[in-house]
Design an enzyme around this catalytic site. Structure first.
Site, PDB file in Angstrom:
ATOM      1  CB  CYS A 217      47.373  49.053  34.797  1.00 60.81           C
ATOM      2  SG  CYS A 217      48.939  48.313  35.235  1.00 60.81           S
TER       3      CYS A 217
ATOM      4  CD  GLU B 165      44.778  50.049  38.375  1.00 61.07           C
ATOM      5  OE1 GLU B 165      44.994  49.530  37.255  1.00 61.07           O
ATOM      6  OE2 GLU B 165      45.096  49.509  39.441  1.00 61.07           O
TER       7      GLU B 165
HETATM    8  N1  THU Z   1      47.228  45.110  36.587  1.00 59.99           N
HETATM    9  C1  THU Z   1      46.284  46.092  36.511  1.00 59.99           C
HETATM   10  O1  THU Z   1      45.570  46.230  35.512  1.00 59.99           O
HETATM   11  N2  THU Z   1      46.162  46.919  37.557  1.00 59.99           N
HETATM   12  C2  THU Z   1      46.819  46.787  38.718  1.00 59.99           C
HETATM   13  O2  THU Z   1      46.509  47.495  39.648  1.00 59.99           O
HETATM   14  C3  THU Z   1      47.918  45.825  38.834  1.00 59.99           C
HETATM   15  C4  THU Z   1      48.102  44.909  37.685  1.00 59.99           C
HETATM   16  C5  THU Z   1      47.300  44.156  35.470  1.00 59.99           C
HETATM   17  C6  THU Z   1      48.513  44.246  34.588  1.00 59.99           C
HETATM   18  C7  THU Z   1      48.569  42.846  34.043  1.00 59.99           C
HETATM   19  O3  THU Z   1      47.714  42.742  32.918  1.00 59.99           O
HETATM   20  C8  THU Z   1      47.996  41.972  35.138  1.00 59.99           C
HETATM   21  O4  THU Z   1      47.285  42.843  35.980  1.00 59.99           O
HETATM   22  C9  THU Z   1      49.029  41.206  35.935  1.00 59.99           C
HETATM   23  O5  THU Z   1      50.036  42.025  36.364  1.00 59.99           O
END
Ligand code: THU
Length: 163
Positions: free
Chosen positions: A56, A58
């Site tokens: 993710c 973050e």
């Molecule tokens: N994702 C994030 O990068 N941060 C979040 O807070 C929630 C989800 C990403 C993971 C994945 O690449 C995409 O969003 C869909 O879940």
């Protein structure tokens, strides 16, 4: 954090979102971290053909800040469509935050022209977080990465160990 710095943090997260590698979900997310030393770091989600290996935005941003020497997070901004950090990211952000660290959830429309900012605090997005200080796991954290909450400084810990 003043309005100018908040704007800079949000714009950094917006630009980071453009770096997302998300061919599978087509769901780009950008994150930016303002450290205690007023330095900005960013991250975007990086997906993988083996879906579970996706990282993710973050966590990329936090890892960037920490590996550049940051010890504490002053504020975080997350940009996407209805961005809500996942549970794992909440715990990772909490590791370097205080309970009052602002977490800005910046919801952008499809064309990125409209934005809505939801301003929350760490304690609101992760109540009852697993706390290494409460759990008695610190110190022995050798790098003292978690912000001391009224505890001893890294220096003091070092001195004590020498004796
Ligand atoms: N994702 C994030 O990068 N941060 C979040 O807070 C929630 C989800 C990403 C993971 C994945 O690449 C995409 O969003 C869909 O879940």
């Amino acid at each position: 954090m003043n309005a100018k710095l908040r704007r800079k943090l949000i714009e950094t997260a917006k630009r980071a979102r453009e770096r997302a590698y998300c061919p599978y979900s087509r769901f780009p997310v950008g994150a930016a971290v303002l450290t205690d030393e007023n330095k900005l770091f960013f991250g975007a989600n990086v997906e993988n053909a083996s879906y579970g290996l996706t990282i993710c935005a973050e966590r990329v941003a936090v890892a960037n800040a920490v590996t550049r020497g940051a010890k504490g997070i002053q504020a975080i901004a997350i940009v996407g469509r209805a961005p809500k950090p996942c549970g794992a990211c909440r715990q990772v952000m909490a590791e370097f935050s205080s309970k009052d660290t602002p977490v800005l959830l910046v919801d952008v429309s499809a064309d990125s022209r409209k934005e809505t900012v939801l301003r929350l605090k760490m304690r609101q997005i992760l109540p009852h977080a697993f706390d290494p200080l409460e759990a008695g796991l610190l110190p022995p954290n050798p790098q003292n990465l978690v912000k001391p909450r009224g505890g001893s400084s890294a220096r003091k810990t070092k001195r004590r160990k020498k004796r």
